[in-house]
Design a protein around this motif. Structure first.
Motif, short mmCIF file in Angstrom:
data_model
loop_
_atom_site.label_atom_id
_atom_site.label_comp_id
_atom_site.label_asym_id
_atom_site.label_seq_id
_atom_site.Cartn_x
_atom_site.Cartn_y
_atom_site.Cartn_z
N ILE A 123 39.99 39.85 18.36
CA ILE A 123 40.02 39.28 18.82
C ILE A 123 41.27 39.49 20.01
O ILE A 123 42.66 39.47 19.84
N THR A 124 40.89 39.66 21.26
CA THR A 124 41.96 40.26 22.69
C THR A 124 42.61 38.99 23.32
O THR A 124 44.01 39.79 23.75
N THR A 125 42.06 38.32 22.75
CA THR A 125 43.00 36.68 24.17
C THR A 125 43.87 36.75 23.45
O THR A 125 44.11 36.35 22.45
N ASP A 126 44.93 36.21 24.40
CA ASP A 126 46.09 35.71 23.75
C ASP A 126 45.73 34.31 23.53
O ASP A 126 46.24 33.47 24.71
N LEU A 127 45.84 34.10 22.28
CA LEU A 127 45.48 32.17 22.06
C LEU A 127 47.23 31.75 21.28
O LEU A 127 47.06 30.71 20.86
N SER A 128 48.63 32.74 21.64
CA SER A 128 49.08 32.01 21.13
C SER A 128 49.80 30.46 21.08
O SER A 128 50.49 29.79 20.94
#
Length: 374
Positions: free
Chosen positions: A361-366
């Motif tokens: 997963i490369t999307t930043d979901l932090s």
């Protein structure tokens, strides 16, 4: 021994229907479960339409997901030729200097989105049905508009079924348990086993995951007769999101087929049980909550035609909760969409499918993790 699914989706409305389709395209053996037959009126996705805005007043952290979501909606429409996205343009309005309008403009600038900034007087000149003083400002997004939410969900479900996804609707999940690395899901009818699970149960996620910090809100929206044809989509009237006095936020769609749909994003009634999500008109405020908009800022709207109720799964800060169950990384959840999640359904479904397929997963979901509430 019962078969083991690669991916079981609990709640197949907006995010769940998208997850099922994208997982099927990755070759996973998928099961979709829902308490009713989606699209249905027991969740948050009914009511025909949902806005899709790109310059986002809720913050820049949403933009990478939002732009991917739009690309996926466009691809879905191109693939199926169904009536999913309407590029009507969308007008964001708020008082100058408020967080909402500042965030809208900053996100448009940072991501080089096409937009036009208008004074209150310029808004009223371009669309005579709007009435804003010059302490208001508008950000017009020319490539935004609205989604036909129920058509979009039905499209994902149809494509998933064609791809061989098992669909067991009218199947309320009663419990989730664990046997080693396998998740055991029990309904009134059957027990299922899965390597990976997505809980996308919307408003009533706490029935399965009681630790979720989500407050169900009863919400309503209304359709009014169009008294002035200049409000219609085919006359070039835009979709809109309007914040009044940094307190009340309204949304609406251009008129179509004789009616115009309008709602208030703020407000609503906190509830704890399904039975409390009563029909439109049960509260006196249901028919009154958009009056401040109609009395002062939007003219040409006729009599009330009809209304409907729905629910928000409201998080404490209004931001999404996207994470995995502590101690059980093979159970992921998407919740707390807080009334602004449908536009993201495509990308949230894609992300859930990627995780189930153990892809990077490369999307930043932090910013959307559960532990931010600890």
């Amino acid at each position: 021994m019962a078969e083991i699914y690669d991916f079981v989706i609990i709640g197949t409305g907006s995010v769940g229907s998208a997850a099922g389709y994208y997982a099927s395209q990755k070759g996973l053996k998928v099961l979709e479960l829902d308490v009713a037959v989606p699209p249905h009126t027991q969740g948050s996705h009914h009511g025909q339409t949902r806005l899709i805005r790109h310059a986002y007043g809720e913050g820049e952290k949403y933009l990478p997901m939002l732009l991917r979501a739009q690309k996926l909606w466009d691809e879905l429409q191109q693939k199926t030729h169904r009536d999913i996205f309407h590029q009507t343009a969308l007008l964001n309005v708020g008082r100058q200097g408020t967080d909402f309008i500042e965030n809208v403009e900053k996100s448009a600038q940072k991501y080089q989105l096409p937009y036009e900034k208008l004074t209150g007087d310029e808004i009223s000149q371009r669309w005579e049905n709007f009435n804003f003083s010059d302490d208001y400002v508008g950000i017009l997004e020319k490539k935004a508009g609205y989604l036909n939410s129920e058509i979009a969900i039905q499209t994902y479900l149809d494509l998933a079924q064609e791809a061989g996804v098992d669909q067991r609707f009218d199947s309320a999940v009663q419990s989730i348990d664990f046997q080693d690395d396998i998740v055991v899901i029990e309904t009134a009818q059957q027990v299922y086993r899965a390597k990976n699970v997505l809980v996308s149960a919307g408003t009533w996620v706490k029935e399965l995951l009681p630790e979720m910090p989500v407050q169900p809100l009863r919400k309503v929206f209304s359709w009014f007769d169009v008294a002035d044809n200049r409000l219609n989509e085919d006359e070039g009237f835009p979709a809109y999101a309007i914040e009044i006095d940094d307190e009340q936020t309204y949304y609406g769609f251009p008129g179509k087929d004789g009616t115009i749909k309008i709602g208030q994003h703020t407000g609503g009634q906190p509830i704890t049980h399904r039975s409390q999500r009563t029909p439109y008109g049960d509260y006196a405020s249901d028919k009154e909550e958009v009056l401040p908009l109609l009395l002062q800022y939007l003219k040409g709207v006729g009599s009330l035609n009809h209304g409907a109720s729905c629910t928000y799964d409201q998080s404490p800060d209004g931001d999404f909760i996207i994470d995995q169950l502590p101690g059980h990384p093979n159970v992921q959840f998407v919740t707390g969409l807080s009334g602004h999640g449908f536009k993201f359904a495509s990308v949230l479904g894609e992300l859930a499918a990627q995780k189930a397929a153990q892809e990077e997963i490369t999307t930043d979901l932090s910013a959307f993790k559960l532990n931010r509430f600890e």
